[in-house]
Design an enzyme around this catalytic site. Sequence first.
Site, PDB file in Angstrom:
ATOM      1  N   LYS A  27       0.746  -1.115  -0.196  1.00 25.42           N
ATOM      2  CA  LYS A  27       0.279   0.229   0.135  1.00 25.42           C
ATOM      3  C   LYS A  27       1.067   1.023   0.194  1.00 25.42           C
ATOM      4  O   LYS A  27       0.474   2.414  -0.863  1.00 25.42           O
ATOM      5  CB  LYS A  27      -1.005   0.096   1.027  1.00 25.42           C
ATOM      6  CG  LYS A  27      -2.118  -1.522   0.523  1.00 25.42           C
ATOM      7  CD  LYS A  27      -2.814  -1.647   2.297  1.00 25.42           C
ATOM      8  CE  LYS A  27      -3.266  -2.915   2.379  1.00 25.42           C
ATOM      9  NZ  LYS A  27      -4.138  -2.495   3.659  1.00 25.42           N
ATOM     10  N   GLY A  31     -12.170  -5.065   4.690  1.00 27.89           N
ATOM     11  CA  GLY A  31     -12.811  -6.048   5.235  1.00 27.89           C
ATOM     12  C   GLY A  31     -13.953  -5.719   4.319  1.00 27.89           C
ATOM     13  O   GLY A  31     -13.698  -4.828   3.258  1.00 27.89           O
TER      14      GLY A  31
END
Lengths: 409, 409
Positions: free
Chosen positions: B190, B287
């Site tokens: 990331k 999530g």
Amino acid sequence: MAETYRVGLLGHGTVGAAFEQLLSERAEQIAHVTGVRPEVSGVLTRSRGDFDAILADSDLIVELIGGIEPARDYVLRAMRAGKHVVSANKLLLASHGEELWSTAREHNVQLRFEGAVAGVVPVIRVLQESLAAAHVDRIHGIVNGTTNFILTEMARGGTSYEAALARAQELGYAEADPAGDVSGEDAAAKMAILARLAFSTPVTLDQVIYEGIEHITGEDMAYARDFGLALKLIGTAERVNGGISVRVHPAFLYPGHPLASVNGSFNAVTVESDAITEITLSGPGAGGPQTASAVLGDVISAMIPPASTPETTQSLPVVADVKSAFYLAMEVDDEPGVLAQVAEILGMQGASIKSVVQRGIPAGRARLVMVIHPLLESRFYGAVQLLARMPFVHAEPRAIRVLDEEFTD
Amino acid sequence: MAETYRVGLLGHGTVGAAFEQLLSERAEQIAHVTGVRPEVSGVLTRSRGDFDAILADSDLIVELIGGIEPARDYVLRAMRAGKHVVSANKLLLASHGEELWSTAREHNVQLRFEGAVAGVVPVIRVLQESLAAAHVDRIHGIVNGTTNFILTEMARGGTSYEAALARAQELGYAEADPAGDVSGEDAAAKMAILARLAFSTPVTLDQVIYEGIEHITGEDMAYARDFGLALKLIGTAERVNGGISVRVHPAFLYPGHPLASVNGSFNAVTVESDAITEITLSGPGAGGPQTASAVLGDVISAMIPPASTPETTQSLPVVADVKSAFYLAMEVDDEPGVLAQVAEILGMQGASIKSVVQRGIPAGRARLVMVIHPLLESRFYGAVQLLARMPFVHAEPRAIRVLDEEFTD
Ligand SMILES: NC(=O)c1ccc[n+]([C@@H]2O[C@H](COP(=O)([O-])OP(=O)(O)OC[C@H]3O[C@@H](n4cnc5c(N)ncnc54)[C@H](OP(=O)(O)O)[C@@H]3O)[C@@H](O)[C@H]2O)c1
Ligand SMILES: NC(=O)c1ccc[n+]([C@@H]2O[C@H](COP(=O)([O-])OP(=O)(O)OC[C@H]3O[C@@H](n4cnc5c(N)ncnc54)[C@H](OP(=O)(O)O)[C@@H]3O)[C@@H](O)[C@H]2O)c1
């Protein structure tokens, strides 16, 4: 030589002048990113420039005049002429938004207004794009930097409202006539805009209930401390009983609230929605350069095709050895002179100790824990290797970085 | 009946299934906002669907397979066929980003990837659009929810790493094989993407130095508390000496740092730049539903023209009387029975006291300060009016709202 993108600038005050400067500073980089070089094609103030001439000569109009008229008229005429518009005028959008947005849709032009609400905090873009189809339940915001600065001063220094306001004026955080800020009206206009976007329902400034901070006393602050609360001017837009409520008033916050730690002239907004739980955006609130930066972000967005990742413009070396502060924990012999030797070995590598804790543990040993001032990681790890070899050091020393103190409040 | 926008879905696991469900839930609202109704036109998994058929039948492709191949091949073929692509695949972008972005530019399609970096925290959009021409100096991020959850557990409960990891697995915050998260590799991918966007220079995963949290002990946590520090897995991308440094490692933060209070599985990113000082974005990290929400935001952005403010879709009533908790301060006679009478008057209006402080002040008076549980504002102010008329109340009672406790951490 890149093609030119002509930006007509209406207003050359605090924000307008900062915008013109920022645009010229960043023109090179923008040309890299967009392939087109932005340029101010004309400036309108009360004493210079002609609106029709500027309009004819621009690809996009930036409105930084403020107030309703003539700003409204200019913005409408620009859009009707097929030009994109960027504005930071919260009063205009909170009063005549529907007229402006429908004109934009009709003429198929962009009307962007990030600078109108929370300085560089990109809440408009996030609401309109990231959360375009989210079912937003509630927005809480600290959307006025002047009042947040005053309340922070009062809380910190036990200062009176009057003294804190005077200090805000001295530092340029409050205007000579602070009424629009301290009455809550400025925040109310911003909450009207946010509520309109979040709930897709018309909301205008005159529907927002607001209360300011003029009546807050140092005593309120003192008693609130007894309860562990922080006092902020909070804007709320939320769904209630099949309708919505949009309001601005001082409110105490519990310490766990994401807005409780937003201090000084910073702004912050939380958006709550089922799918996302809650996101918080924060940063410096209004002010010339900050608002200009938001305006420039809007101008660039109007220039580039959406979601394009421009080519890399440079090939910077990736540096491996950087400076860090460190936490260092060691198990050592609990004897006189050990700390001095540790300090000497660290010192040889240029590592200096910021703070230290030593605690006796069983078997004649001590646990030595310290924080080391920033230094090149290679030199620090050199010192750790030397330390690991010392007879009075048991087990491997443990090192963890510490983010630099420059960030402390 | 709105026209249909066909979304081809590659992958139907944690994120893919959540995305399909969210899309169908929000389809009505999206049709309102965009004028076009999105619909899943086909789903590809290892056991169902055919890529070529899905591609032919879609306006946009959502890639939620993960890994490098066949994801890379599918994304390239989709863009070459002129389709927009939305992906949440950090590994693919951190390894083959330049190839993908240049293909997008070449074929004039959008490649969006908000879901790849920080769940619902819209950091990609903000970097690419709001800050497109800003000179970013540094990014700090907590970009892995699993490790932040584990570290928060360890700090709160004095738990060991192993126990905290087990708890994270039990609650679904960590996978059965947590290696990719706890080693720092996920965060490193990331940070490579963020560094590439912030600095316009090529950065790939293999250039990022990373260190995980597996070696952190409860003892480190305990000693750190002595120094008042919080321990987080921090990603850093910054300019140093004419180059850049991109790295991930555990780091202690001073309490004033904006990332120090980011707890549990939340993610947060700060971006520093001269013009904006510093903005912070935070919210739930990865999530299924959160990532699906970011993916949906990207899909909608690809569907609507930029910076359009859609027509209002409803006309919700603006409610004036809402429920609030209150702080209430009064100057009263310092006599027995006064508090009981105050409580009774409040009770008649349905106001119940949450906490109270009473302090003697000169001249036989006392200052009574309390926090009142939430009730309709009209009823509360009714009680205040009654109180103001009581002979034992001196000076006007002072009332300030308290933001509801439901927000406390
Ligand atoms: N200041 C901030 O920190 C801030 C933050 C966020 C948003 N904003 C918004 O940004 C806008 C501009 O604010 P500002 O602080 O830059 O205002 P300002 O310093 O008062 O500047 C206003 C500019 O507009 C010009 N102007 C005023 N009336 C005009 C007219 N009738 N025709 C042509 N030009 C006219 C003025 O010209 P003269 O020079 O001839 O007087 C001046 O150049 C407002 O909408 C404000 O709400 C400001
Ligand atoms: N999970 C998260 O919280 C999260 C957060 C952010 C980003 N992401 C990213 O989102 C992407 C998907 O993650 P996930 O957690 O949803 O993964 P997942 O639960 O493992 O699901 C992967 C899906 O892709 C399908 N698939 C795998 N290989 C395939 C192939 N060769 N051909 C066709 N289909 C194939 C699988 O099909 P079968 O059903 O047949 O196995 C499954 O439906 C990854 O890039 C991940 O990094 C995930």
